[in-house]
Motif scaffolding. Structure first.
Motif, PDB file in Angstrom:
ATOM      1  N   MET A  49     -79.050 -37.045 -27.308  1.00 40.56           N
ATOM      2  CA  MET A  49     -79.815 -37.911 -27.507  1.00 40.56           C
ATOM      3  C   MET A  49     -79.562 -38.780 -29.577  1.00 40.56           C
ATOM      4  N   THR A  50     -79.283 -39.649 -29.524  1.00 42.43           N
ATOM      5  CA  THR A  50     -78.567 -40.463 -30.698  1.00 42.43           C
ATOM      6  C   THR A  50     -79.157 -40.363 -31.817  1.00 42.43           C
ATOM      7  N   ALA A  51     -78.797 -39.588 -33.125  1.00 41.25           N
ATOM      8  CA  ALA A  51     -79.163 -39.530 -33.988  1.00 41.25           C
ATOM      9  C   ALA A  51     -78.875 -40.140 -35.694  1.00 41.25           C
ATOM     10  N   TYR A  52     -79.216 -40.633 -36.371  1.00 40.69           N
ATOM     11  CA  TYR A  52     -78.819 -41.571 -37.577  1.00 40.69           C
ATOM     12  C   TYR A  52     -79.000 -40.515 -38.515  1.00 40.69           C
ATOM     13  N   ALA A  53     -78.190 -40.951 -39.766  1.00 41.33           N
ATOM     14  CA  ALA A  53     -77.757 -40.650 -41.043  1.00 41.33           C
ATOM     15  C   ALA A  53     -78.056 -41.900 -41.817  1.00 41.33           C
ATOM     16  N   GLU A  66     -74.425 -43.770 -37.363  1.00 39.50           N
ATOM     17  CA  GLU A  66     -74.983 -43.672 -35.977  1.00 39.50           C
ATOM     18  C   GLU A  66     -74.180 -42.369 -34.965  1.00 39.50           C
ATOM     19  N   PHE A  67     -74.650 -41.040 -34.396  1.00 41.08           N
ATOM     20  CA  PHE A  67     -73.938 -40.105 -33.920  1.00 41.08           C
ATOM     21  C   PHE A  67     -74.458 -39.562 -33.130  1.00 41.08           C
ATOM     22  N   PRO A  68     -73.727 -39.291 -31.889  1.00 39.56           N
ATOM     23  CA  PRO A  68     -74.180 -39.036 -30.373  1.00 39.56           C
ATOM     24  C   PRO A  68     -74.929 -38.446 -30.478  1.00 39.56           C
ATOM     25  N   ASP A  69     -75.439 -37.127 -31.390  1.00 39.88           N
ATOM     26  CA  ASP A  69     -76.308 -36.394 -31.008  1.00 39.88           C
ATOM     27  C   ASP A  69     -76.432 -35.575 -32.719  1.00 39.88           C
ATOM     28  N   MET A  70     -77.960 -35.426 -32.451  1.00 34.86           N
ATOM     29  CA  MET A  70     -78.419 -34.388 -34.343  1.00 34.86           C
ATOM     30  C   MET A  70     -77.311 -33.512 -34.140  1.00 34.86           C
TER      31      MET A  70
END
Length: 115
Positions: A1-5, A59-63
């Motif tokens: 699941m996508t993760a965000y900084a 945005e990153f592909p996952d945490m």
């Protein structure tokens, strides 16, 4: 699941030379983790509360990859270039899937709260 900084930045003009170097180097720290900018240093249109700074969203592909980027030696090396000159709040957060249903989540939380 996508993760965000997410970075909430309170720049103090004029920007220090270190901040320019940080900006020039950050993308190279993100690339191995699949990171990309969603917004970079934009002033938000605030509708509730107060905020007088700028927002950065990555945005990153996952945490796991978001954490990997933040904890990487390459990124840790450049953090002081920003942090020493721009008061900031930096956070990592999971996104939601395309099937996210706010109404269902609200109902589940209500049921859980009632016991």
């Amino acid at each position: 699941m996508t993760a965000y900084a997410i970075g909430l930045l309170h720049p103090q003009p004029p920007l220090h030379e270190d901040v320019f170097v940080y900006m020039e180097r950050i993308q190279a720290t993100m690339d191995p983790f699949g990171g990309r900018f969603i917004t970079h240093g934009k002033t938000p249109e605030v509708h509730e509360g107060t905020f007088d700074g700028a927002v950065v969203i990555l945005e990153f592909p996952d945490m796991d990859r978001a954490r990997g980027w933040y904890d990487s030696p390459a990124y840790q090396e450049i953090i002081p270039m920003r942090a020493d000159h721009i008061p900031s709040v930096i956070m990592l957060v999971d996104g939601v899937g395309a099937d996210h249903d706010s109404a269902a989540l609200g109902a589940a939380l209500r049921a859980a709260q009632r016991g």
